[in-house]
Scaffold this motif. Structure first.
Motif, PDB file in Angstrom:
ATOM      1  N   LYS A 111       3.897 -10.502   0.278  1.00 26.87           N
ATOM      2  CA  LYS A 111       3.889 -11.503  -0.789  1.00 26.87           C
ATOM      3  C   LYS A 111       4.439 -10.987  -2.114  1.00 26.87           C
ATOM      4  CE  LYS A 111      -0.528 -12.045  -0.349  1.00 26.87           C
ATOM      5  NZ  LYS A 111      -1.926 -12.515  -0.593  1.00 26.87           N
ATOM      6  N   GLY A 112       4.356  -9.662  -2.336  1.00 27.87           N
ATOM      7  CA  GLY A 112       4.644  -9.114  -3.650  1.00 27.87           C
ATOM      8  C   GLY A 112       6.078  -8.659  -3.867  1.00 27.87           C
ATOM      9  N   ASP A 113       6.308  -8.175  -5.081  1.00 23.83           N
ATOM     10  CA  ASP A 113       7.621  -7.644  -5.432  1.00 23.83           C
ATOM     11  C   ASP A 113       7.580  -6.117  -5.401  1.00 23.83           C
ATOM     12  OD1 ASP A 113       6.242  -6.856  -7.717  1.00 23.83           O
ATOM     13  OD2 ASP A 113       7.193  -8.335  -9.025  1.00 23.83           O
ATOM     14  N   SER A 114       8.653  -5.483  -5.881  1.00 26.11           N
ATOM     15  CA  SER A 114       8.750  -4.022  -5.828  1.00 26.11           C
ATOM     16  C   SER A 114       7.617  -3.338  -6.590  1.00 26.11           C
ATOM     17  CB  SER A 114      10.093  -3.566  -6.391  1.00 26.11           C
ATOM     18  OG  SER A 114      11.152  -3.987  -5.569  1.00 26.11           O
TER      19      SER A 114
ATOM     20  N   LEU B  74      -2.074   6.412  12.997  1.00 27.20           N
ATOM     21  CA  LEU B  74      -1.919   4.964  13.128  1.00 27.20           C
ATOM     22  C   LEU B  74      -1.686   4.316  11.764  1.00 27.20           C
ATOM     23  CD1 LEU B  74      -4.776   4.299  15.716  1.00 27.20           C
ATOM     24  CD2 LEU B  74      -2.313   4.472  16.171  1.00 27.20           C
ATOM     25  N   TYR B  75      -2.364   4.835  10.759  1.00 26.53           N
ATOM     26  CA  TYR B  75      -2.180   4.347   9.390  1.00 26.53           C
ATOM     27  C   TYR B  75      -0.735   4.557   8.934  1.00 26.53           C
ATOM     28  CZ  TYR B  75      -2.285   4.753   4.257  1.00 26.53           C
ATOM     29  OH  TYR B  75      -2.008   4.645   2.918  1.00 26.53           O
ATOM     30  N   LEU B  76      -0.185   5.743   9.199  1.00 26.69           N
ATOM     31  CA  LEU B  76       1.158   6.068   8.733  1.00 26.69           C
ATOM     32  C   LEU B  76       2.217   5.163   9.352  1.00 26.69           C
ATOM     33  CD1 LEU B  76       1.032   9.975   8.611  1.00 26.69           C
ATOM     34  CD2 LEU B  76       1.154   8.408   6.668  1.00 26.69           C
ATOM     35  N   LYS B  77       1.969   4.669  10.556  1.00 32.94           N
ATOM     36  CA  LYS B  77       2.908   3.728  11.176  1.00 32.94           C
ATOM     37  C   LYS B  77       3.052   2.482  10.307  1.00 32.94           C
ATOM     38  CE  LYS B  77       2.695   2.642  15.455  1.00 32.94           C
ATOM     39  NZ  LYS B  77       2.084   2.160  16.730  1.00 32.94           N
ATOM     40  N   ASP B  78       1.918   1.932   9.884  1.00 33.48           N
ATOM     41  CA  ASP B  78       1.976   0.733   9.045  1.00 33.48           C
ATOM     42  C   ASP B  78       2.387   1.067   7.615  1.00 33.48           C
ATOM     43  OD1 ASP B  78       1.396  -1.193  10.936  1.00 33.48           O
ATOM     44  OD2 ASP B  78      -0.760  -1.059  10.650  1.00 33.48           O
ATOM     45  N   TYR B  79       2.018   2.251   7.160  1.00 29.36           N
ATOM     46  CA  TYR B  79       2.419   2.704   5.829  1.00 29.36           C
ATOM     47  C   TYR B  79       3.947   2.712   5.721  1.00 29.36           C
ATOM     48  CZ  TYR B  79       2.027   5.783   1.648  1.00 29.36           C
ATOM     49  OH  TYR B  79       2.074   6.334   0.391  1.00 29.36           O
ATOM     50  N   ALA B  80       4.610   3.197   6.771  1.00 27.92           N
ATOM     51  CA  ALA B  80       6.071   3.214   6.791  1.00 27.92           C
ATOM     52  C   ALA B  80       6.640   1.793   6.755  1.00 27.92           C
ATOM     53  CB  ALA B  80       6.579   3.949   8.024  1.00 27.92           C
ATOM     54  N   LYS B  81       5.922   0.843   7.364  1.00 27.42           N
ATOM     55  CA  LYS B  81       6.378  -0.547   7.347  1.00 27.42           C
ATOM     56  C   LYS B  81       6.312  -1.128   5.934  1.00 27.42           C
ATOM     57  CE  LYS B  81       4.905  -1.414  12.117  1.00 27.42           C
ATOM     58  NZ  LYS B  81       3.978  -2.167  12.986  1.00 27.42           N
ATOM     59  N   VAL B  82       5.319  -0.687   5.162  1.00 27.57           N
ATOM     60  CA  VAL B  82       5.232  -1.144   3.772  1.00 27.57           C
ATOM     61  C   VAL B  82       6.440  -0.639   2.983  1.00 27.57           C
ATOM     62  CG1 VAL B  82       3.838  -1.155   1.664  1.00 27.57           C
ATOM     63  CG2 VAL B  82       2.711  -1.213   3.900  1.00 27.57           C
ATOM     64  N   PHE B  83       6.812   0.619   3.201  1.00 33.23           N
ATOM     65  CA  PHE B  83       8.032   1.138   2.579  1.00 33.23           C
ATOM     66  C   PHE B  83       9.246   0.307   3.013  1.00 33.23           C
ATOM     67  CE2 PHE B  83       5.617   5.217   2.290  1.00 33.23           C
ATOM     68  CZ  PHE B  83       5.754   5.433   0.926  1.00 33.23           C
ATOM     69  N   ALA B  84       9.259  -0.074   4.280  1.00 36.35           N
ATOM     70  CA  ALA B  84      10.384  -0.867   4.785  1.00 36.35           C
ATOM     71  C   ALA B  84      10.467  -2.215   4.071  1.00 36.35           C
ATOM     72  CB  ALA B  84      10.245  -1.069   6.295  1.00 36.35           C
ATOM     73  N   MET B  85       9.314  -2.803   3.760  1.00 34.37           N
ATOM     74  CA  MET B  85       9.321  -4.049   2.993  1.00 34.37           C
ATOM     75  C   MET B  85       9.850  -3.800   1.582  1.00 34.37           C
ATOM     76  SD  MET B  85       8.408  -6.576   4.851  1.00 34.37           S
ATOM     77  CE  MET B  85       8.058  -7.798   3.582  1.00 34.37           C
ATOM     78  N   GLY B  86       9.543  -2.631   1.051  1.00 32.73           N
ATOM     79  CA  GLY B  86      10.099  -2.269  -0.248  1.00 32.73           C
ATOM     80  C   GLY B  86      11.609  -2.167  -0.195  1.00 32.73           C
ATOM     81  N   LEU B  87      12.113  -1.638   0.899  1.00 28.45           N
ATOM     82  CA  LEU B  87      13.563  -1.540   1.099  1.00 28.45           C
ATOM     83  C   LEU B  87      14.188  -2.932   1.129  1.00 28.45           C
ATOM     84  CD1 LEU B  87      16.184  -0.051   1.898  1.00 28.45           C
ATOM     85  CD2 LEU B  87      15.364  -0.065   4.261  1.00 28.45           C
TER      86      LEU B  87
ATOM     87  N   GLU C  74       4.528  -4.450  -7.140  1.00 26.29           N
ATOM     88  CA  GLU C  74       3.274  -4.584  -6.394  1.00 26.29           C
ATOM     89  C   GLU C  74       3.265  -3.677  -5.161  1.00 26.29           C
ATOM     90  OE1 GLU C  74       1.886  -9.123  -7.242  1.00 26.29           O
ATOM     91  OE2 GLU C  74       3.853  -8.836  -6.328  1.00 26.29           O
ATOM     92  N   ILE C  75       4.410  -3.564  -4.502  1.00 22.26           N
ATOM     93  CA  ILE C  75       4.511  -2.670  -3.345  1.00 22.26           C
ATOM     94  C   ILE C  75       4.277  -1.224  -3.780  1.00 22.26           C
ATOM     95  CG2 ILE C  75       6.113  -1.722  -1.628  1.00 22.26           C
ATOM     96  CD1 ILE C  75       7.371  -4.538  -1.475  1.00 22.26           C
ATOM     97  N   ALA C  76       4.874  -0.828  -4.895  1.00 21.31           N
ATOM     98  CA  ALA C  76       4.677   0.533  -5.403  1.00 21.31           C
ATOM     99  C   ALA C  76       3.207   0.792  -5.723  1.00 21.31           C
ATOM    100  CB  ALA C  76       5.541   0.756  -6.641  1.00 21.31           C
ATOM    101  N   MET C  77       2.521  -0.203  -6.266  1.00 20.44           N
ATOM    102  CA  MET C  77       1.108  -0.034  -6.616  1.00 20.44           C
ATOM    103  C   MET C  77       0.224   0.190  -5.401  1.00 20.44           C
ATOM    104  SD  MET C  77       0.797  -0.073  -9.854  1.00 20.44           S
ATOM    105  CE  MET C  77       2.495   0.489 -10.068  1.00 20.44           C
ATOM    106  N   THR C  78       0.518  -0.512  -4.306  1.00 15.87           N
ATOM    107  CA  THR C  78      -0.371  -0.402  -3.154  1.00 15.87           C
ATOM    108  C   THR C  78      -0.135   0.863  -2.337  1.00 15.87           C
ATOM    109  OG1 THR C  78      -1.391  -1.704  -1.379  1.00 15.87           O
ATOM    110  CG2 THR C  78       1.027  -1.690  -1.449  1.00 15.87           C
ATOM    111  N   ILE C  79       1.092   1.396  -2.361  1.00 10.76           N
ATOM    112  CA  ILE C  79       1.361   2.611  -1.586  1.00 10.76           C
ATOM    113  C   ILE C  79       1.125   3.888  -2.383  1.00 10.76           C
ATOM    114  CG2 ILE C  79       2.996   1.508  -0.023  1.00 10.76           C
ATOM    115  CD1 ILE C  79       5.274   2.537  -1.669  1.00 10.76           C
ATOM    116  N   MET C  80       1.184   3.787  -3.704  1.00 14.74           N
ATOM    117  CA  MET C  80       1.165   4.992  -4.525  1.00 14.74           C
ATOM    118  C   MET C  80      -0.138   5.792  -4.462  1.00 14.74           C
ATOM    119  SD  MET C  80       3.036   6.869  -6.234  1.00 14.74           S
ATOM    120  CE  MET C  80       2.808   8.317  -7.221  1.00 14.74           C
ATOM    121  N   PRO C  81      -1.316   5.159  -4.412  1.00 14.40           N
ATOM    122  CA  PRO C  81      -2.546   5.967  -4.372  1.00 14.40           C
ATOM    123  C   PRO C  81      -2.599   6.955  -3.216  1.00 14.40           C
ATOM    124  CG  PRO C  81      -3.095   3.734  -4.982  1.00 14.40           C
ATOM    125  CD  PRO C  81      -1.630   3.717  -4.589  1.00 14.40           C
TER     126      PRO C  81
END
Length: 218
Positions: free
Chosen positions: A122-125, A46-59, A127-134
């Motif tokens: 709310k963030g830019d590229s 379930l986490y990975l579903k939303d995780y992929a959406k965060v990548f999509a926002m990065g796109l 900030e998105i990289a920071m939240t998904i990278m860990p």
């Protein structure tokens, strides 16, 4: 010092605590209760579903074709490659993808993904990289440690496919690509922005620990 090295120094102590977590150690030596692993798989799916959406926002927010392709590959890797390991284990537990989608997120899962999605909205590229990278980086950190520590006993370990996935050359390349991307994005940022980005990175790392706690039932 590269910015990725500064980030690692900020969380190294915490990430080393991941390695000592009973859930992680139980995967390594094969003693983890399978019901706990089943719970983890469901929540991580379930986490990975939303995780992929965060990548999509990065796109969406990417500024170059190169970055867009980078995020496209990340989405594909998450939805196809990473979830495949989960799916194989879920079949062992008699669960289909549709059945897993019917489960509700635990509070920790929802809190973590909502945090990431909020940053992505709310963030830019950077900030998105920071939240998904860990997640990506620490899973390789864990997988590599488990493989190195327990390689002699992997053949009889129920969790061998999980360990091999997150210690693989392919996953290492994925993690390194993101590390290089972070260094590229943050090459000339101010001290103030560095501190803001570190805060996001640390918070996502803390959520990773809470996810392990949730999975183990602590």
């Amino acid at each position: 010092m590269k910015f990725s090295e500064e980030l690692f120094e900020e969380v190294k102590e915490l990430w080393n605590k991941y390695l000592q977590h009973p859930f992680v150690k139980g995967i390594g030596d094969g003693t983890l209760d399978k019901d706990k692993f089943k719970k983890y798989l469901i929540q991580d799916y379930l986490y990975l579903k939303d995780y992929a959406k965060v990548f999509a926002m990065g796109l969406v927010k990417a500024k170059t074709m190169k970055e867009m392709k980078f995020y496209c590959e990340a989405i594909k890797g998450t939805l196809e490659d990473e979830t495949q390991v989960h799916t194989n284990y879920l079949r062992y537990f008699g669960l289909s993808d549709a059945e897993v989608e019917g489960y509700r997120c635990e509070l920790t899962t929802a809190s973590y993904t909502n945090y990431m999605l909020g940053i992505a909205t709310k963030g830019d590229s950077k900030e998105i990289a920071m939240t998904i990278m860990p997640c990506t980086w620490s899973y390789y950190y864990i997988g590599k440690n488990l493989f190195d520590t327990y390689s002699d006993t992997l053949e009889s370990n129920f969790y061998k496919p999980w360990i091999e996935e997150y210690s693989s050359v392919e996953f290492k390349e994925c993690a390194n690509a993101w590390i290089n991307y972070i260094d590229y994005l943050c090459e000339n940022i101010s001290k103030e922005e560095k501190e803001e980005l570190k805060d996001i990175f640390i918070k996502s790392s803390l959520y990773e620990m809470e996810f392990w706690n949730m999975a183990y039932g602590e």
